[in-house]
Design a protein around this motif. Structure first.
Motif, PDB file in Angstrom:
ATOM      1  N   ALA A 635       1.409  -0.988  -0.063  1.00  0.00           N
ATOM      2  CA  ALA A 635       0.577   0.310  -0.167  1.00  0.00           C
ATOM      3  C   ALA A 635       0.591   1.347  -0.018  1.00  0.00           C
ATOM      4  N   ASN A 636       1.847   1.612   1.034  1.00  0.00           N
ATOM      5  CA  ASN A 636       2.856   2.000   1.054  1.00  0.00           C
ATOM      6  C   ASN A 636       3.767   2.927  -0.514  1.00  0.00           C
ATOM      7  N   ASP A 637       4.099   1.559  -1.023  1.00  0.00           N
ATOM      8  CA  ASP A 637       5.004   1.858  -2.736  1.00  0.00           C
ATOM      9  C   ASP A 637       3.456   2.309  -3.988  1.00  0.00           C
ATOM     10  N   LYS A 638       2.604   1.759  -3.966  1.00  0.00           N
ATOM     11  CA  LYS A 638       1.867   2.199  -4.435  1.00  0.00           C
ATOM     12  C   LYS A 638       1.107   3.556  -4.716  1.00  0.00           C
ATOM     13  N   GLY A 639       0.951   4.494  -2.959  1.00  0.00           N
ATOM     14  CA  GLY A 639       0.637   5.324  -2.450  1.00  0.00           C
ATOM     15  C   GLY A 639      -1.348   4.894  -2.340  1.00  0.00           C
ATOM     16  N   LEU A 640      -1.697   4.043  -1.688  1.00  0.00           N
ATOM     17  CA  LEU A 640      -3.017   3.773  -1.181  1.00  0.00           C
ATOM     18  C   LEU A 640      -2.711   3.136   0.066  1.00  0.00           C
ATOM     19  N   GLN A 641      -4.526   3.279   0.389  1.00  0.00           N
ATOM     20  CA  GLN A 641      -4.483   3.930   1.987  1.00  0.00           C
ATOM     21  C   GLN A 641      -5.120   2.542   2.403  1.00  0.00           C
ATOM     22  N   LEU A 642      -5.085   2.325   3.330  1.00  0.00           N
ATOM     23  CA  LEU A 642      -5.985   0.702   4.112  1.00  0.00           C
ATOM     24  C   LEU A 642      -6.722   1.550   4.749  1.00  0.00           C
ATOM     25  N   LEU A 643      -8.219   1.171   4.534  1.00  0.00           N
ATOM     26  CA  LEU A 643      -8.722   1.784   5.549  1.00  0.00           C
ATOM     27  C   LEU A 643      -9.734   0.805   6.485  1.00  0.00           C
ATOM     28  N   PRO A 644      -9.776   0.189   7.719  1.00  0.00           N
ATOM     29  CA  PRO A 644     -10.091  -0.641   8.206  1.00  0.00           C
ATOM     30  C   PRO A 644     -11.580   0.326   8.958  1.00  0.00           C
ATOM     31  N   GLY A 645     -13.392  -0.689   8.531  1.00  0.00           N
ATOM     32  CA  GLY A 645     -14.525   0.004   9.124  1.00  0.00           C
ATOM     33  C   GLY A 645     -15.674  -0.920   9.594  1.00  0.00           C
ATOM     34  N   ASP A 646     -16.486  -1.083   9.580  1.00  0.00           N
ATOM     35  CA  ASP A 646     -17.658  -2.406   9.818  1.00  0.00           C
ATOM     36  C   ASP A 646     -17.340  -3.067   9.292  1.00  0.00           C
ATOM     37  N   LYS A 647     -17.015  -4.235   9.840  1.00  0.00           N
ATOM     38  CA  LYS A 647     -16.704  -6.059   8.924  1.00  0.00           C
ATOM     39  C   LYS A 647     -16.033  -4.821   7.760  1.00  0.00           C
ATOM     40  N   VAL A 648     -15.210  -4.322   7.448  1.00  0.00           N
ATOM     41  CA  VAL A 648     -15.062  -4.349   6.269  1.00  0.00           C
ATOM     42  C   VAL A 648     -13.155  -3.344   6.041  1.00  0.00           C
ATOM     43  N   LEU A 649     -12.887  -4.086   4.668  1.00  0.00           N
ATOM     44  CA  LEU A 649     -11.467  -3.829   4.600  1.00  0.00           C
ATOM     45  C   LEU A 649     -11.146  -3.108   3.784  1.00  0.00           C
ATOM     46  N   GLU A 650     -10.681  -2.054   3.307  1.00  0.00           N
ATOM     47  CA  GLU A 650     -11.295  -1.457   1.733  1.00  0.00           C
ATOM     48  C   GLU A 650      -9.857  -0.606   1.481  1.00  0.00           C
ATOM     49  N   ILE A 651      -9.198  -0.555   0.675  1.00  0.00           N
ATOM     50  CA  ILE A 651      -7.764   0.175   0.537  1.00  0.00           C
ATOM     51  C   ILE A 651      -8.463   0.627  -1.378  1.00  0.00           C
ATOM     52  N   LYS A 652      -7.818   2.170  -1.071  1.00  0.00           N
ATOM     53  CA  LYS A 652      -8.455   3.087  -1.765  1.00  0.00           C
ATOM     54  C   LYS A 652      -6.564   3.778  -2.568  1.00  0.00           C
ATOM     55  N   ASN A 653      -7.454   4.564  -3.888  1.00  0.00           N
ATOM     56  CA  ASN A 653      -5.811   5.149  -3.915  1.00  0.00           C
ATOM     57  C   ASN A 653      -6.441   6.914  -2.696  1.00  0.00           C
ATOM     58  N   MET A 654      -4.585   7.001  -1.981  1.00  0.00           N
ATOM     59  CA  MET A 654      -4.455   7.833  -1.350  1.00  0.00           C
ATOM     60  C   MET A 654      -4.899   9.333  -1.832  1.00  0.00           C
ATOM     61  N   GLU A 655      -4.904   9.221  -2.806  1.00  0.00           N
ATOM     62  CA  GLU A 655      -5.609  10.941  -3.473  1.00  0.00           C
ATOM     63  C   GLU A 655      -7.257  11.579  -2.711  1.00  0.00           C
ATOM     64  N   ILE A 656      -7.325   9.965  -2.928  1.00  0.00           N
ATOM     65  CA  ILE A 656      -9.441  10.068  -2.605  1.00  0.00           C
ATOM     66  C   ILE A 656      -9.374  10.212  -1.340  1.00  0.00           C
ATOM     67  N   ASN A 657     -10.345  10.969  -0.850  1.00  0.00           N
ATOM     68  CA  ASN A 657     -10.868  11.559   0.853  1.00  0.00           C
ATOM     69  C   ASN A 657     -12.052  12.299   0.730  1.00  0.00           C
ATOM     70  N   LYS A 658     -12.813  11.954   1.447  1.00  0.00           N
ATOM     71  CA  LYS A 658     -13.976  12.853   1.720  1.00  0.00           C
ATOM     72  C   LYS A 658     -13.944  13.882   2.314  1.00  0.00           C
ATOM     73  N   GLY A 659     -12.647  14.207   2.771  1.00  0.00           N
ATOM     74  CA  GLY A 659     -12.546  15.429   2.793  1.00  0.00           C
ATOM     75  C   GLY A 659     -11.800  16.285   1.809  1.00  0.00           C
ATOM     76  N   LYS A 660     -11.538  15.928   1.355  1.00  0.00           N
ATOM     77  CA  LYS A 660     -10.701  16.842  -0.212  1.00  0.00           C
ATOM     78  C   LYS A 660     -11.995  16.987  -0.280  1.00  0.00           C
ATOM     79  N   ALA A 661     -12.728  16.000  -1.218  1.00  0.00           N
ATOM     80  CA  ALA A 661     -13.925  15.760  -1.864  1.00  0.00           C
ATOM     81  C   ALA A 661     -15.042  16.515  -1.314  1.00  0.00           C
ATOM     82  N   ALA A 662     -14.975  17.032  -0.015  1.00  0.00           N
ATOM     83  CA  ALA A 662     -15.612  17.899   0.886  1.00  0.00           C
ATOM     84  C   ALA A 662     -15.223  19.500   0.595  1.00  0.00           C
ATOM     85  N   LEU A 663     -13.730  19.815   0.520  1.00  0.00           N
ATOM     86  CA  LEU A 663     -13.243  21.398   0.501  1.00  0.00           C
ATOM     87  C   LEU A 663     -13.577  22.129  -0.691  1.00  0.00           C
TER      88      LEU A 663
END
Ligand code: GDG
Length: 734
Positions: A635-663
């Motif tokens: 994940a680190n090498d590929k610029g990805l982010q791991l997100l442990p959620g409620d009974k789910v583990l998600e991996i996504k591009n680091m650049e995407i996040n709800k904060g940026k989208a909201a801004l």
């Protein structure tokens, strides 16, 4: 003035009747000593059963008066209550099951259970006669598992601590009890639940999350909107007392006598209450094996065994007593010589001074219970070794073995191992004895009974403070009203709403969580106010959000910000991102799907989510951890982010996040009111990115960067309705 109330099945007092006069003497137990500094102060009090039946009211009156002088308050029990609640349910269900003897000793009787409930209610009534809001209540042990909830119902704000002195068994054992849910619900009435060891904590958390519809995050359980902390508090002893007793004149005299009687014999000491959990028979077998395999020890070693009578009107205990008698008789008959007896067996109790002399004199202390919550005898032996010599042999099944790691630790079922441990102990060089004993003495001295009481009470206070701070951040009462007032006065509002866990509760099937009519009408009401820009900001796929909300006047943000769209326009994808990484990550995730029935992969444009809501409880969490470790470096090498959620583990591009989208939205408009609701990890980015003036609301009870809390989606909906109503009222009043 708030007071502290201690409650246990037995009062810490011995009552004797001679010449028609009642004599009271305070008990010497460690618990009584540790809590002495508390219950004797001011209006504080200790409530419990005096230990025997008192039918006559006049007698009760006399005893009450004497107890009152000692800050004690009695709960009188009838003979039937004693036999069903105490001997029946407590000692024939809870004691055997909690000590892993369910199959051989537990007997489940409805009538015993009814009496257990009734007597717990009787204790509640006694407490309610003296308790007031603001008081602190500390309940002890397995006889009173229902009392915390009974008191909580009557006094919702009171501080309640609960401590279990016996082990809490694995869920596999605990689930056998027909009344398991009621017992756990009873315990959850407390704010702080304490056990001797971390294993007990683990077992309790696992039982409670499997049996009841509650959630836990680390060691905090959320139940009925209250946070309950579960922790281990290994109980200590009155170390100072045991370290000074051997210097007392009468103890020194007894030490001399023992030395004289066992001049040429090494002494192995064993002290227990009569109980099948204490491993007394197995200990005798190990000693017998030693004499058989190593006849060189004949005449040179003696087992000094004290068994304190207990529950001897119960047939199983009588049987155990008989078996011990037989075993001791047989060993002595086979190995005794003219001037030497291998086992010195006493079936009675002794004054503490005699115990101290024995602890001081014994070369070895043999403590080998099959199960024991803590075991104080082992700690008392250590505290009495003021010359730092002597060897402790300790069962790994005793809670004390987690602290006294410098003892020789044995498996109590392994007779050969116990036998070898005795030989090792008898031959241990003095220097090794001293280095082990010193370490253990330091520990027993520091973690003494006063320390135990202090840290439990401090933690209870902290838990209450934590709960109160959560309460003040809860959107209700004046906090809720001031937000509503601000809302009603503002003209250009931006409202971010997460979907799963915020507007709808989690469902076992991801597809089942579709919006209901109430939710649609709520969103429509919000959106229809021209002052509002409603934004649905979710981790779901854009196609999914389109299906549900396309024809509504709502701004949609999908896949944590990868896609966005206004009503009546096309979806826009965030530019310049690559999803090539999926080629490497997907096959890894697939191996987890193959190994974990019930789990599956959800593929989104710039993310992969591994869902395990339907996997076997525990296994899903285990695999998610494994997967997380597996993907961490890639994940680190590929610029990805791991997100442990409620009974789910998600991996996504680091650049995407709800904060940026909201801004991108907040930057494009001069909003005078910004509010955001969210329940999980990904919403934290949103809370942090919004300006200070924004109202951020966390759903649930986990630690959050949000300013306020709501408990669940139902509360979120109610609050949103209140907001829409407020503008209607505001407009009318203008
Ligand atoms: C429960 C849990 C947990 C023994 N013989 C005499 C005597 N004793 C005293 C000892 C010691 C106490 O009794 C026994 O304490 P344990 O901890 O060994 O065991 P339980 O009674 O089963 O206690 C246990 C404990 O609660 C505390 O939380 O450790 O796991 O089962 O203090 O010294 N005292 C006197 N004469 C005796 O003959 N005076």
């Amino acid at each position: 003035m708030p007071k502290t109330i201690i409650i246990s099945n037995r009062l810490p007092v011995k009552i004797n009747k001679s010449n028609n006069e009642y004599q009271l003497s305070p008990s010497e137990g460690g618990l009584a000593t540790g809590l002495g500094s508390i219950y004797k102060e001011g209006d504080n009090v200790w409530i419990g059963w005096p230990g025997f039946e008192v039918e006559d009211e006049k007698d009760q009156h006399t005893i009450n008066k004497k107890l009152h002088e000692l800050s004690l308050l009695p709960v009188y029990l009838t003979q039937q209550e004693i036999s069903e609640y105490y001997e029946g349910f407590s000692n024939e269900v809870l004691w055997p099951v909690f000590h892993y003897y369910a199959s051989s000793y537990a007997s489940y009787s409805q009538s015993n259970w009814d009496f257990y409930k009734l007597v717990n209610e009787k204790f509640r009534d006694a407490v309610l006669k003296v308790a007031e809001p603001g008081d602190t209540i500390w309940i002890h042990d397995y006889q009173l598992l229902l009392l915390p909830a009974l008191l909580r119902n009557a006094l919702p704000d009171v501080s309640i601590g609960f401590f279990l002195h016996i082990p809490f068994p694995s869920h596999e054992m605990f689930r056998l009890i027909p009344w398991r849910s009621e017992l756990l619900e009873g315990m959850l009435g407390a704010d702080l639940i304490g056990f001797h060891t971390f294993d007990d904590v683990r077992h309790f958390l696992s039982a409670v999350t499997r049996v009841l519809p509650v959630t836990s995050s680390a060691n905090i359980i959320s139940s009925n909107d209250r946070s309950i902390v579960v922790e281990s508090f290994p109980m200590g002893i009155d170390e100072h007392k045991y370290a000074t007793l051997p210097k007392q004149k009468d103890v020194i005299d007894q030490i001399k006598q023992i030395k004289e009687s066992f001049k040429h014999t090494r002494l192995v000491l064993s002290i227990d209450r009569l109980d099948y959990s204490k491993g007394i028979l197995q200990r005798l077998e190990a000693f017998e094996l030693l004499l058989k395999l190593h006849p060189e020890y004949i005449n040179k070693i003696a087992l000094y065994m004290i068994v304190v009578p207990s529950r001897d009107n119960v047939p199983q205990y009588q049987h155990l007593h008989d078996e011990i008698d037989k075993k001791v008789g047989s060993i002595n008959a086979i190995y005794r010589t003219m001037d030497w007896t291998p086992v010195h067996y006493y079936y009675r109790s002794f004054p503490i001074e005699t115990l101290s002399a024995l602890y001081y004199s014994a070369d070895v202390c043999l403590v080998t219970p099959m199960r024991d919550g803590m075991n104080l005898v082992s700690k008392e032996y250590v505290a009495s070794r003021i010359n730092n010599d002597g060897v402790l042999i300790l069962s790994e099944m005793a809670g004390a073995s987690k602290e006294l790691i410098d003892a020789i630790i044995v498996n109590p079922n392994n007779i050969g191992e116990i036998c070898r441990a005795i030989i090792q102990a008898l031959n241990m060089p003095l220097a090794e004895q001293q280095s082990r004993m010193q370490q253990m003495r330091q520990l027993v001295s520091k973690f003494n009974i006063t320390h135990w009481v202090k840290i439990f009470m401090e933690r209870l206070k902290e838990v209450k403070t934590l709960q109160r701070s959560m309460q003040t951040r809860h959107v209700s009462g004046s906090t809720g009203q001031s937000i509503i007032n601000r809302y009603a006065k503002t003209k250009k509002r931006l409202i971010f709403l997460d979907y799963d866990g915020t507007l709808v509760a989690f469902k076992a099937n991801v597809a089942d969580a579709s919006p209901d009519t109430e939710l649609y009408s709520l969103l429509d009401q919000l959106a229809e106010d021209p002052a509002n820009q409603v934004v649905l900001i979710s981790g779901r796929k854009h196609e999914n959000l389109s299906n549900w909300f396309d024809d509504r006047n709502i701004y949609l943000i999908a896949e944590h910000g990868a896609w966005h769209k206004q009503q009546n326009t096309r979806w826009h994808k965030i530019q310049g991102l690559s999803d090539h990484w999926k080629l490497d990550i997907y096959p890894i995730m697939e191996t987890y799907v193959d190994r974990t029935p019930g789990s599956f992969i959800e593929e989104k444009t710039y993310s992969l989510a591994w869902h395990y809501r339907k996997a076997q409880k525990g296994l899903g969490e285990l695999r998610a951890n494994e997967l997380m470790n597996n993907l961490k470096y890639q994940a680190n090498d590929k610029g990805l982010q791991l997100l442990p959620g409620d009974k789910v583990l998600e991996i996504k591009n680091m650049e995407i996040n709800k904060g940026k989208a909201a801004l991108t939205l907040t930057a494009n408009g001069d909003y005078d009111f910004i509010m955001a609701f969210g329940d999980d990890y990904t919403d934290e980015d949103l809370f942090k990115a919004l300006p200070d003036s924004a109202i951020t609301i966390k759903v649930g009870s986990n630690i959050s960067a949000a300013k306020f809390y709501l408990r669940n989606p139902a509360e979120v909906r109610r609050f949103l309705f209140d907001l829409t109503e407020s503008t209607v009222l505001h407009d009318k009043s203008i």
